[in-house]
Scaffold this active site. Structure first.
Site, PDB file in Angstrom:
ATOM      1  N   CYS A 175       1.093 -15.677  -0.749  1.00 22.33           N
ATOM      2  CA  CYS A 175       0.450 -15.452   0.545  1.00 22.33           C
ATOM      3  C   CYS A 175       1.477 -15.687   1.647  1.00 22.33           C
ATOM      4  O   CYS A 175       2.551 -16.221   1.409  1.00 22.33           O
ATOM      5  CB  CYS A 175      -0.778 -16.338   0.721  1.00 22.33           C
TER       6      CYS A 175
ATOM      7  N   ASP B 150       7.927  24.752   7.401  1.00 20.25           N
ATOM      8  CA  ASP B 150       8.783  25.795   6.873  1.00 20.25           C
ATOM      9  C   ASP B 150       7.885  26.842   6.213  1.00 20.25           C
ATOM     10  O   ASP B 150       6.760  26.546   5.806  1.00 20.25           O
ATOM     11  CB  ASP B 150       9.741  25.176   5.841  1.00 20.25           C
TER      12      ASP B 150
END
Length: 793
Positions: A103, A487
Site C-alpha cells: 500500500c 492514416d
C-alpha cells in the site's frame, strides 16, 4: 467535408525491457527539469539514426536512450548543441520482491529511506505485484537491502528476465485467531467498563491484551516510521492508541486498535482483486505444450522449456501455450483474450497464433515463433505492468497533496491539544482526546490508494478489450481528445488493393480477364497482383506470355495467344492513341470513386477495364460515427491522390481529408493541430512504423494491429491489438469513465475527512468513529475503482 493538399509531462517513466539488439544508455541532465526541455531534446533526437526509444524522467533529470549505435558521440554532440549538460550514468537495474509492501504507506516509507541513499538513481514501484525496480550504482545494492531490512520490509532480488507478474512475493497470510481474540477482548473491555461504570483493573487488562494481540504489528511499523521521521497511518495510529490509554480511555483504545487491524485485513483482501485483474492475464496461457520429439513422437513439456522452432500439436478446444505459425491443419481460433475480437478467426498454414488464445474444433500443428517469456501475451502483461509506473496527472496531484496534508493535520492536532487548555481554560483530557481523533484521520490513505487502484483497473479492463495502454497518463488524458487524425492505408482501409470492377469492351469476358491476369501475374505492382489474384479466385487458368517488357510509369506489354497486348494505365492508352471520349468517361467515373484503373489493349483497341481499390475495413464507418457521437473531430492524412482520398473520406464520413502528404508533411499537419488546439487534445492513428513521426508528436499515438508486432507494442502510446478502429471510441469512453471515478474518489475521500474534522471540533466524533471513517473511506474508493473492471466486454 473539406479538402486540402498539402505533452505530456511524466514524473516517472517506466520503460519496457529493451528488445533484442537494443542497448540502453542513461544520462543525467541537470538542466532538464520541465516539459520544455523534454520537447526540445525529443525533437532533436527522435529522428536521429540508430535511436529506438527515448525515456524521460524529469524529476530525476535523467534520459534513457535505447539505441543500436556503435558510438554515442553523435548523440552527445546533439545534446551539447542544445546546451544540455549530459553526463553518462552507468547504473544497474535491479528488481526486488518485497512481500510487506502492498500500500502507499510502505511506498512512501521506502521512497524516503532509499531516496536519500548515495548511489540510488531512481525508484519505480509496483504495489500490486509488491515489486520495486531500482536504478543504482552496483556498489549500492548491499546498502539498499540493508535499508529495507531496517524498515522491516526485506527485499529479494529477482531475475530481470522473469515475467514481472509472476515474480512478486505474496504477502504472508495473517492467522485469523489473533484478530478474533483481540475483538473478543476489546468487546469484553467495553462491557466491563459499562458494568463497573468506569475503569477497572480487569478493563485495563483486557484492553492491554486486545492491543497487544491485535496491534503489535501496528506498533512495530509505527515505531519504524517514527524512527525514519515518517508520519504514516501506523505511526499516527500508534500515537492515538497510546494517547487514549494515557488519558484513561482504555476500552476505546482497545476497540480502535481492533477495528484498525480488521479494516487493514479487509482492505488487503479488496486490493487482491486489483492484483488478480492483471495476474488473470498470465493464467490465459497454459503451463504445458505437446511438442514433437526428435524420434517423431509427441510429449507434454513445460511451455517455458520449449524452444523457438519446435513443432507443437494443438487439439480441438485447447488453449494455445506459445506464439507460433500454423504448419498443418485448419481451425477457427478465439483470439478475444489477446485482440478483443468478438468472433473466432479462421487459421490455415502460414497464419499466426498467439499464446492465450483458444483453438476451435480443428486440430492444428504449429511452429513456435517466440519463447514463453517473449510471447505477445507476455509483452502485453509486461507493458501493463510497466504502465503502472507512469503516474497519471491526478495521481501526481494526490501524491503532492498527501505530502502536505498529513503534516498539516498533525500540526493542527498538536495545536488542538495545547491551545484550548493553555489559552482558553479548556479541559485537558477533552482537548487531548479531540487531538487524538484528528490524528486518526490525518493519514490520507483513502485519497492516495484510490488513484493507483482506479488506474490499474482501467489498464486491466483495456487489456481485456485488446487495447494496450502504455501508462496511466494516457488512460486519463484520453478523455481530452477532441481531434483525431487517421492514416488511410492500413488504418481506415485494409492496405491490400483488390479488384472491384471489370468491364469487357471487346471479346468474351472470361478470355479478356485471362489475358490481363496473365500479363499482371508477371508484375510485383500491388495493382497488378490484385488483378491476377481476382482471376485466380475466379478459377481462370493463366496463359503463356512471351516477349514480356515493362514500360516504366505506364505498364507492361507482351504476346499472348499470338497477339501483342498492353496492360497499363490511362497514360499508356493515350500514348498508344487508343483513347476515346467513351473510354475517358468510363475512366473519370471510376477514378472519382477513388479507384485505380488499368486497361487491357489489343491491336484493335481497348479490350477491357479493370478498377482496383483499397477496400474499407468493416469497422471504419462505425468507428468514425462513434467518434463523432463522442464529439471528436476526424481528419484523414493520406499520401494517396486527391480523388482517392476524398472518395474514402466521403464514404467513411471523415470531417476533413488531406491528400498527397509525405511523412514529414503529416508531422507538420499534426504540429499545426497541436498549436491550434488545447493541450492533450490531438490524437493520431497509424500503423506504428510508417507514421512514426506523427504518432510520436501527437498527444496520444494509436498503433493499429499491434498483436505480434514488437515495434508497435514498444513504441505506441496506445496499441490496438487488432485492426478494429471501434476500439478507439471504446478507449475514449474508458478514459472518461476513469476520470469520473478518480474525481468521485477524491471528492469522497476529502468530503469524509472534512466532515470528521468538523465533528472533531464540535466534540461529536470518537476515536472508533474516526477509524471507521478513515478505513471505510479507503474501502469505498477501492470498491469504486474496481468498478472499471466491468468495462471489459
Amino acid at each position: 467535408m473539406a479538402s486540402c493538399k498539402t505533452d505530456n509531462c511524466g514524473c516517472s517513466s517506466a520503460a519496457l525491457a529493451p528488445p533484442a539488439g537494443i542497448r540502453v544508455a542513461r544520462y543525467r541532465i541537470d538542466n532538464m527539469d520541465c516539459p520544455t526541455e523534454e520537447r526540445l531534446i525529443r525533437s532533436r533526437l527522435e529522428g536521429f539514426p540508430g535511436i529506438a526509444t527515448l525515456d524521460f524522467d524529469l524529476l530525476g533529470r535523467t534520459l534513457s536512450i535505447g539505441h543500436r549505435l556503435d558510438s554515442l558521440a553523435g548523440v552527445e554532440a546533439q545534446l551539447a548543441a542544445l546546451d544540455m549538460h549530459a553526463v553518462r550514468v552507468d547504473s544497474r537495474h535491479t528488481r526486488l520482491a518485497i512481500a510487506g509492501m502492498d500500500c502507499p504507506t510502505e511506498e512512501r516509507l521506502i521512497r524516503e529511506r532509499l531516496g536519500s541513499l548515495p548511489g540510488v538513481d531512481s525508484l519505480e514501484f509496483d504495489l500490486l505485484n509488491r515489486q520495486l525496480r531500482i536504478d543504482h550504482d552496483p556498489a549500492a545494492l548491499e546498502a539498499i537491502l540493508a535499508a529495507l531490512a531496517a524498515l522491516d520490509l526485506p527485499g529479494r532480488v529477482l531475475d530481470e528476465a522473469a515475467p514481472a507478474n509472476a515474480a512478486g512475493d505474496a504477502a504472508p497470510r495473517r492467522p485469523w485467531w489473533p484478530l478474533a481474540l483481540s475483538g473478543v477482548c476489546a468487546t469484553l473491555a467495553e462491557v466491563m467498563h459499562w458494568v463497573n461504570g468506569g475503569n477497572h483493573w480487569l478493563v485495563m487488562l483486557l484492553a492491554l491484551l486486545a492491543i497487544g494481540v491485535g496491534g503489535l504489528s501496528t506498533y512495530r511499523k509505527g515505531w519504524i516510521a517514527l524512527r525514519n521521521r515518517n508520519l504514516n497511518i501506523n505511526a499516527l495510529m500508534s500515537i492515538a492508541v497510546t494517547g487514549a490509554m494515557l488519558i484513561g480511555q482504555w476500552p476505546e483504545a482497545a476497540m480502535v486498535m481492533f477495528l484498525f487491524a480488521l479494516a487493514e485485513v479487509i482492505e488487503a483482501r479488496s486490493l487482491e482483486r486489483a492484483r488478480h485483474a492483471i495476474r488473470g492475464l498470465l493464467a490465459l496461457a497454459p503451463d504445458t505444450a505437446t511438442v514433437r520429439q526428435a524420434d517423431g513422437g509427441w510429449r507434454s513439456m513445460p511451455a517455458s522449456a520449449v524452444q523457438v522452432g519446435a513443432q507443437v500439436r494443438l487439439r480441438p478446444g485447447e488453449r494455445i501455450a506459445l506464439d507460433g505459425v500454423v504448419s498443418a491443419g485448419r481451425s477457427a481460433v478465439n483470439q478475444a483474450p489477446i485482440t478483443g475480437e468478438s468472433l473466432p478467426v479462421d487459421k490455415a498454414p502460414g497464419d499466426s497464433l498467439f499464446a492465450g488464445s483458444i483453438n476451435g474444433t480443428g486440430a492444428l500443428e504449429y511452429r513456435v515463433s517466440a519463447e514463453a517469456s517473449h510471447s505477445t501475451l507476455a509483452r502485453i502483461i509486461q507493458a501493463v505492468e510497466s504502465a503502472q509506473g507512469r503516474r497519471a496527472p491526478t495521481q501526481r496531484f494526490v501524491d503532492r497533496f498527501a505530502q502536505v496534508y498529513t503534516p498539516a493535520v498533525f500540526l493542527v492536532a498538536l495545536l488542538t491539544a495545547l491551545i484550548p487548555p493553555l489559552l482558553l481554560a479548556g479541559d485537558w483530557l477533552e482537548w487531548v482526546y479531540r487531538a487524538l481523533v484528528l490524528l486518526v484521520i490525518a493519514c490520507p490513505c483513502a485519497l492516495v490508494i484510490s488513484t493507483p487502484v482506479t488506474v490499474v483497473s482501467g489498464l486491466a479492463a483495456a487489456a481485456r478489450m485488446g487495447i494496450l495502454i502504455k501508462g496511466g497518463v494516457y488512460l486519463e488524458e484520453g478523455r481530452r481528445l477532441a481531434t483525431l487524425a487517421l492514416d488511410k492505408t492500413g488504418t481506415l482501409t485494409h492496405g491490400r488493393p483488390v479488384q472491384t470492377d471489370f468491364q469487357a469492351l471487346d471479346g468474351e469476358a472470361a478470355q479478356v480477364q485471362r489475358v490481363a491476369a496473365s500479363l499482371a501475374a508477371h508484375s510485383d505492382h500491388p495493382v497488378s497482383r490484385a488483378i491476377a489474384r481476382a482471376a485466380q479466385e475466379a478459377g481462370l487458368q493463366m496463359l503463356a506470355v512471351s516477349g514480356l517488357e515493362a514500360i516504366p510509369g505506364h505498364g507492361v506489354r507482351g504476346t499472348v495467344d499470338g497477339q501483342s497486348c498492353h496492360l497499363g494505365n490511362h497514360r499508356l492508352i493515350e500514348r498508344l492513341g487508343l483513347c476515346s471520349p467513351a473510354i475517358e468517361a468510363r475512366l473519370e467515373a471510376l477514378e472519382r470513386q477513388g479507384k485505380s484503373v488499368v486497361l487491357l489493349a489489343g491491336p484493335q483497341g481497348v479490350r477491357g477495364l479493370f478498377a482496383v481499390a483499397d477496400t474499407l475495413r468493416d469497422s471504419s464507418r462505425a468507428a468514425v460515427a462513434e467518434l463523432h457521437a463522442l464529439g471528436v473531430k476526424t481528419l484523414m492524412l493520406s499520401g494517396d491522390n486527391r480523388h482517392t482520398a476524398e472518395a474514402i473520406a466521403r464514404d467513411v464520413g471523415i470531417d476533413e481529408s488531406c491528400s498527397e502528404l509525405l511523412p514529414e508533411e503529416k508531422l507538420a499537419r499534426i504540429e499545426r493541430l497541436l498549436a491550434d488546439s488545447p493541450p492533450g487534445s490531438v490524437g493520431m492513428v497509424g500503423d506504428g512504423i510508417n507514421d512514426a513521426p506523427a504518432l510520436a508528436r501527437a498527444s496520444i499515438g494509436f498503433a493499429m494491429g499491434a498483436a505480434g508486432t514488437d515495434t508497435a507494442i514498444e513504441t505506441a502510446d496506445v496499441a490496438l491489438m487488432d485492426d478494429d478502429l471501434r476500439k478507439i471510441p471504446a478507449f475514449i469512453r474508458l478514459s472518461r469513465a476513469t476520470a469520473r471515478v478518480l474525481r468521485q474518489n477524491i471528492a469522497l475521500a476529502l468530503a469524509i475527512k472534512a466532515v470528521f474534522l468538523a465533528l472533531t471540533f464540535s466534540g461529536d466524533a470518537t476515536l472508533w468513529m474516526a477509524v471507521f471513517a478513515d478505513m471505510g473511506a479507503s474501502l469505498l474508493v477501492v470498491a469504486n475503482g474496481l468498478r472499471l473492471l466491468r468495462q471489459a466486454p
